[in-house]
Each structure stands twice: as structure tokens, then as C-alpha cells.
Motif scaffolding. Structure first.
Motif, PDB file in Angstrom:
ATOM      1  N   ALA A 200     123.517  95.287  78.024  1.00 16.04           N
ATOM      2  CA  ALA A 200     122.933  93.860  78.196  1.00 16.04           C
ATOM      3  C   ALA A 200     121.490  94.102  77.665  1.00 16.04           C
ATOM      4  N   PRO A 201     120.886  92.767  77.549  1.00 12.18           N
ATOM      5  CA  PRO A 201     119.804  93.449  76.516  1.00 12.18           C
ATOM      6  C   PRO A 201     118.606  92.881  77.536  1.00 12.18           C
ATOM      7  N   ASN A 202     117.320  93.522  77.577  1.00  9.12           N
ATOM      8  CA  ASN A 202     116.387  93.149  78.809  1.00  9.12           C
ATOM      9  C   ASN A 202     115.123  92.101  78.245  1.00  9.12           C
ATOM     10  N   VAL A 203     115.882  91.251  77.390  1.00  8.75           N
ATOM     11  CA  VAL A 203     115.391  89.884  77.466  1.00  8.75           C
ATOM     12  C   VAL A 203     117.024  88.875  77.605  1.00  8.75           C
ATOM     13  N   ASP A 204     115.849  87.555  78.373  1.00 12.96           N
ATOM     14  CA  ASP A 204     117.057  86.731  77.502  1.00 12.96           C
ATOM     15  C   ASP A 204     117.365  85.850  76.554  1.00 12.96           C
ATOM     16  N   SER A 205     118.524  85.371  76.480  1.00 13.76           N
ATOM     17  CA  SER A 205     119.227  84.847  74.440  1.00 13.76           C
ATOM     18  C   SER A 205     118.473  83.659  74.947  1.00 13.76           C
ATOM     19  N   GLY A 206     118.525  82.274  73.679  1.00 10.33           N
ATOM     20  CA  GLY A 206     118.512  81.076  73.842  1.00 10.33           C
ATOM     21  C   GLY A 206     119.319  81.373  72.275  1.00 10.33           C
ATOM     22  N   LEU A 207     119.937  79.737  72.157  1.00 12.65           N
ATOM     23  CA  LEU A 207     120.366  79.110  71.404  1.00 12.65           C
ATOM     24  C   LEU A 207     119.534  77.881  70.725  1.00 12.65           C
ATOM     25  N   VAL A 208     119.798  78.201  69.049  1.00 12.33           N
ATOM     26  CA  VAL A 208     118.525  77.084  68.328  1.00 12.33           C
ATOM     27  C   VAL A 208     119.732  76.714  67.911  1.00 12.33           C
ATOM     28  N   SER A 209     119.333  74.806  67.536  1.00 19.43           N
ATOM     29  CA  SER A 209     120.099  74.106  66.835  1.00 19.43           C
ATOM     30  C   SER A 209     118.976  73.466  66.220  1.00 19.43           C
ATOM     31  N   LEU A 210     119.672  73.460  64.510  1.00 20.47           N
ATOM     32  CA  LEU A 210     118.837  73.300  62.993  1.00 20.47           C
ATOM     33  C   LEU A 210     119.677  71.793  62.405  1.00 20.47           C
ATOM     34  N   VAL A 211     119.493  71.201  62.277  1.00 23.63           N
ATOM     35  CA  VAL A 211     120.250  70.432  61.329  1.00 23.63           C
ATOM     36  C   VAL A 211     119.379  69.929  59.676  1.00 23.63           C
TER      37      VAL A 211
END
Length: 290
Positions: A200-211
């Protein structure tokens, strides 16, 4: 496409077993955090809107969690992996867990920053859990080198996701935001909790969409010329553009002339400008006399 057995995807026990057999310990140096939750990888594939005719390139497949979910949905998957042990093991994992799709999978054992061509048809999508420490350069390099990539969905550190998707005027808007926007329409596409990773990382993750933009930016300046202005503007982001671009233009008065010609206030700062405005400045770079 033949139906896939429900247990084809990797769960937490599968990931740990595989890692133990291979003697793999995720390394901080390579920013490795393996996804251990099948629901999360299926969610990523859904969010990426992977279609049955897509050729997907995946960077940093690790032990193959996302790779298998992509193979369920896409026509072909090309995975780029730098780690010797992981690269050697991945084809066998695909063959063992999804034999009916194994001929739709290709592995490129290389550093993604060095890859200039990929096997098979041109990729139409990029979907990846990018190593945190190289996420932005890898993303921008792939978009530059493979213009056939129409849609991208990457999982990155939450802070990096914010930066990539930031709009002018936002305090985290900067070089990654502008450069990503040169290629594509960029937006945040969700958050990912820490407990779906091992370790488990010590940071949160996010999804990024690029079109990818349907039409390239309308500018007479090249990408390299525009990016030179962006780099200069944010190298001293607290300064006005007149001051920050003085080195780029040759002097502060020359920078002011270029800004005025582009219709931009010399007192503005880089964080307030759109990529189109950076392109307008690049078009008005003064000629430097020998």
C-alpha cells in the motif's frame, strides 16, 4: 471473443504467490505498487472505455493484474516492461490464465522512455498504472511518439493527477498541465484508494483521462517551440512573463514585445495562460541577430 473464466484475473493471494515464486519484492526505486484488486482493474478498463477493436499499450504491467483485464476487453495488448524478472514472467502468466487470448498479447522488454516503435498494429489507446516517479515524462513521451493513441487513461499519484488536469489559474497548474493539454483534452476520472495496492503506498492515487485533440493546435509554432516557452515561463513561475521569458527572448524588452504582439499582458504569469496563449507567444519569438 471467447468468454473468460471468472478467476482469470489476479487476486491478492495470486499476486503474492506469483511474487514469491519470482523472488520479486516491489521496489521504491521503480515506483512499483502492484494492484491486487480485480474489481479495480475492471473499473479502470471500463473508465478507459476500452473497445473490442482497440490496440492497447500498457506501460509498467508488473505482474499482470491490469494486463489480463485489458485482454478481456481489447483486441490486442502490448505491454512495455523494464524489469527483467517481470518481463520474463508476464507471457507465461497470460498463457496460464487466459490461454484463449495469449496470441493477442505482445511484450516489449524495454524502458518506455526509449521505445520508438511497437509490434503489430498501431496502438489506439494507452491504459496504465504508471510508476509514480516517472509518470509525467512517460505519459508525454508516449503521446508524442505514438500519435495513433486516441484515448489514454492513466493511474498516477493523486497530486500528479491534479496537476495534469489543472486549468489556468489553479495553483497546481504548471508544465505538465500545459504539455498534456497540447495533445489532449484532460480531466480527472476518479480516485483510487491505497488498499488496492501491494505494498500500500503512502499516497492516494487518481485516474486521468486524456482524449487526443481531433485537430492539432492551430499554430505556426512547432511543439518544441511552444514547449520552450512553457518551460521558461514556469522555471520562474513567481515572476511576470516579461521577466520569466527574458532569457528565452534575449532580453526583457524583447520578451515584452513578443507578449504584446501575442495579445498577452507582460505583467501576466505563466499560471494564467492557456496552451493556445503559449503557442501565440511562441509564434512571436523575436529574431535574434548574430
Amino acid at each position: 471473443m471467447s468468454s473468460t473464466e471468472p478467476d482469470a484475473l489476479l487476486g491478492p493471494a495470486d499476486i503474492r504467490d506469483l511474487a514469491a515464486k519470482l523472488g520479486v519484492r516491489p521496489t521504491k526505486q521503480r515506483g512499483q505498487n502492484f494492484v491486487i484488486d480485480a474489481n479495480t482493474v475492471r473499473r479502470i478498463v471500463r473508465t478507459a472505455e476500452v473497445r473490442p477493436d482497440d490496440v492497447v499499450v500498457e506501460v509498467g504491467p508488473g505482474l499482470g493484474s491490469l494486463t489480463l483485464a485489458l485482454l478481456e476487453a481489447a483486441d490486442r495488448v502490448v505491454a512495455v516492461e523494464i524489469d527483467d524478472t517481470l518481463a520474463a514472467a508476464l507471457p507465461a502468466t497470460v498463457q496460464a490464465r487466459m490461454p484463449e487470448r495469449a496470441d493477442r498479447f505482445a511484450l516489449v522488454h524495454s524502458d518506455a522512455m526509449l521505445v520508438t516503435e511497437l509490434p503489430g498494429p498501431a496502438p489506439t489507446a494507452l491504459v496504465a498504472n504508471l510508476p509514480y516517479n516517472v509518470a509525467v515524462p512517460v505519459l508525454l513521451t508516449m503521446l508524442e511518439r505514438f500519435p495513433s493513441i486516441e484515448r489514454t487513461l492513466v493511474m498516477v499519484q493523486s497530486e500528479v493527477a491534479d496537476r495534469l488536469a489543472a486549468r489556468p489559474g489553479n495553483k497546481v497548474y504548471g508544465v505538465p498541465s500545459v504539455k498534456a493539454n497540447w495533445y489532449a483534452e484532460v480531466k480527472r476520472a476518479g480516485a483510487i484508494g491505497r488498499n488496492v495496492f501491494w505494498p500500500a503506498p503512502n499516497v492516494d492515487s487518481g485516474l486521468v483521462s486524456l482524449v487526443r485533440r481531433a485537430e492539432p493546435l492551430a499554430t505556426k509554432a512547432s511543439r518544441a517551440e511552444v514547449f520552450a516557452v512553457v518551460d521558461a515561463a514556469f522555471a520562474q513561475r513567481r515572476k511576470t512573463l516579461r521577466a520569466a521569458l527574458s532569457g528565452w527572448a534575449g532580453s526583457a524588452p524583447a520578451a515584452e514585445a513578443a507578449l504584446v504582439a501575442a495579445g498577452i499582458s507582460p505583467q501576466a504569469r505563466g499560471e494564467s495562460l492557456t496552451v493556445e496563449e503559449f503557442a501565440a507567444i511562441a509564434e512571436h519569438k523575436p529574431e535574434v541577430s548574430e
